[in-house]
Design a protein around this motif. Sequence first.
Motif, PDB file in Angstrom:
ATOM      1  N   LEU A   6       0.835  -1.201   0.000  1.00 28.79           N
ATOM      2  CA  LEU A   6       0.000   0.000   0.000  1.00 28.79           C
ATOM      3  C   LEU A   6       0.870   1.251   0.000  1.00 28.79           C
ATOM      4  N   ASP A   7       1.885   1.270   0.830  1.00 25.29           N
ATOM      5  CA  ASP A   7       2.791   2.422   0.871  1.00 25.29           C
ATOM      6  C   ASP A   7       3.420   2.665  -0.500  1.00 25.29           C
ATOM      7  N   ARG A   8       3.839   1.593  -1.150  1.00 27.55           N
ATOM      8  CA  ARG A   8       4.466   1.731  -2.477  1.00 27.55           C
ATOM      9  C   ARG A   8       3.457   2.238  -3.503  1.00 27.55           C
ATOM     10  N   ALA A   9       2.253   1.691  -3.499  1.00 27.31           N
ATOM     11  CA  ALA A   9       1.231   2.114  -4.455  1.00 27.31           C
ATOM     12  C   ALA A   9       0.892   3.596  -4.261  1.00 27.31           C
ATOM     13  N   VAL A  10       0.776   4.012  -3.011  1.00 32.28           N
ATOM     14  CA  VAL A  10       0.476   5.415  -2.723  1.00 32.28           C
ATOM     15  C   VAL A  10       1.645   6.297  -3.168  1.00 32.28           C
ATOM     16  N   ALA A  11       2.861   5.881  -2.873  1.00 35.63           N
ATOM     17  CA  ALA A  11       4.035   6.667  -3.268  1.00 35.63           C
ATOM     18  C   ALA A  11       4.106   6.834  -4.784  1.00 35.63           C
ATOM     19  N   LEU A  12       3.806   5.777  -5.524  1.00 34.40           N
ATOM     20  CA  LEU A  12       3.831   5.857  -6.983  1.00 34.40           C
ATOM     21  C   LEU A  12       2.765   6.813  -7.507  1.00 34.40           C
ATOM     22  N   LEU A  13       1.572   6.751  -6.952  1.00 36.62           N
ATOM     23  CA  LEU A  13       0.515   7.649  -7.389  1.00 36.62           C
ATOM     24  C   LEU A  13       0.873   9.095  -7.048  1.00 36.62           C
ATOM     25  N   VAL A  14       1.371   9.321  -5.847  1.00 34.46           N
ATOM     26  CA  VAL A  14       1.745  10.674  -5.432  1.00 34.46           C
ATOM     27  C   VAL A  14       2.855  11.217  -6.323  1.00 34.46           C
ATOM     28  N   ARG A  15       3.818  10.383  -6.656  1.00 32.77           N
ATOM     29  CA  ARG A  15       4.900  10.805  -7.543  1.00 32.77           C
ATOM     30  C   ARG A  15       4.351  11.173  -8.921  1.00 32.77           C
ATOM     31  N   GLN A  16       3.334  10.459  -9.365  1.00 33.07           N
ATOM     32  CA  GLN A  16       2.745  10.722 -10.681  1.00 33.07           C
ATOM     33  C   GLN A  16       1.978  12.038 -10.718  1.00 33.07           C
ATOM     34  N   VAL A  17       1.244  12.346  -9.653  1.00 31.34           N
ATOM     35  CA  VAL A  17       0.326  13.496  -9.696  1.00 31.34           C
ATOM     36  C   VAL A  17       0.745  14.667  -8.812  1.00 31.34           C
ATOM     37  N   GLY A  18       1.743  14.495  -7.988  1.00 28.71           N
ATOM     38  CA  GLY A  18       2.105  15.509  -7.005  1.00 28.71           C
ATOM     39  C   GLY A  18       2.490  16.862  -7.575  1.00 28.71           C
ATOM     40  N   HIS A  19       2.899  16.921  -8.820  1.00 28.29           N
ATOM     41  CA  HIS A  19       3.320  18.169  -9.440  1.00 28.29           C
ATOM     42  C   HIS A  19       2.246  18.787 -10.337  1.00 28.29           C
ATOM     43  N   TRP A  20       1.096  18.134 -10.448  1.00 33.22           N
ATOM     44  CA  TRP A  20       0.051  18.617 -11.347  1.00 33.22           C
ATOM     45  C   TRP A  20      -0.499  19.964 -10.894  1.00 33.22           C
ATOM     46  N   GLN A  21      -0.848  20.772 -11.877  1.00 27.05           N
ATOM     47  CA  GLN A  21      -1.528  22.042 -11.647  1.00 27.05           C
ATOM     48  C   GLN A  21      -3.006  21.863 -11.993  1.00 27.05           C
ATOM     49  N   GLN A  22      -3.788  22.886 -11.772  1.00 26.83           N
ATOM     50  CA  GLN A  22      -5.243  22.838 -11.948  1.00 26.83           C
ATOM     51  C   GLN A  22      -5.707  22.246 -13.282  1.00 26.83           C
ATOM     52  N   PRO A  23      -5.141  22.635 -14.422  1.00 23.69           N
ATOM     53  CA  PRO A  23      -5.649  22.079 -15.695  1.00 23.69           C
ATOM     54  C   PRO A  23      -5.530  20.556 -15.795  1.00 23.69           C
ATOM     55  N   ARG A  24      -4.458  19.997 -15.284  1.00 21.16           N
ATOM     56  CA  ARG A  24      -4.311  18.535 -15.350  1.00 21.16           C
ATOM     57  C   ARG A  24      -5.303  17.854 -14.421  1.00 21.16           C
ATOM     58  N   TRP A  25      -5.549  18.450 -13.264  1.00 20.03           N
ATOM     59  CA  TRP A  25      -6.540  17.874 -12.343  1.00 20.03           C
ATOM     60  C   TRP A  25      -7.946  17.949 -12.932  1.00 20.03           C
TER      61      TRP A  25
END
Length: 106
Positions: A6-25
């Motif tokens: 679970l920790d790894r899956a969450v880390a991967l998702l956070v790494r993927q989306v953590g830098h997104w700005q409003q348009p990507r969200w």
Amino acid sequence: MSAAELDRAVALLVRQVGHWQQPRWAAVAEGGNVSRADLVHRLVQEIADLAADAEGEPRRDVPRLAHPMALPDQLRVVAADLVAAGSPAAVLAGAAATVTATRSVL
């Protein structure tokens, strides 16, 4: 091992989306009709519900914050709550699979 998954899956998702700005969200998630922000918020709510169930507490709505950039932090918190609640390995593995599935359509 499931807590680590679970920790790894969450880390991967956070790494993927953590830098997104409003348009990507705001963009529509792949193969769906909801925004990426809505999809991740739904994931956060599902994990929060699992944590509440594990703690024997009532389910509560996860607040929708003003900016979706807070969603990765919300996901980290609810995942940590799920692990801290002493959830069975099967629940943790299921949560990890749900995170991974969500990640694949973002």
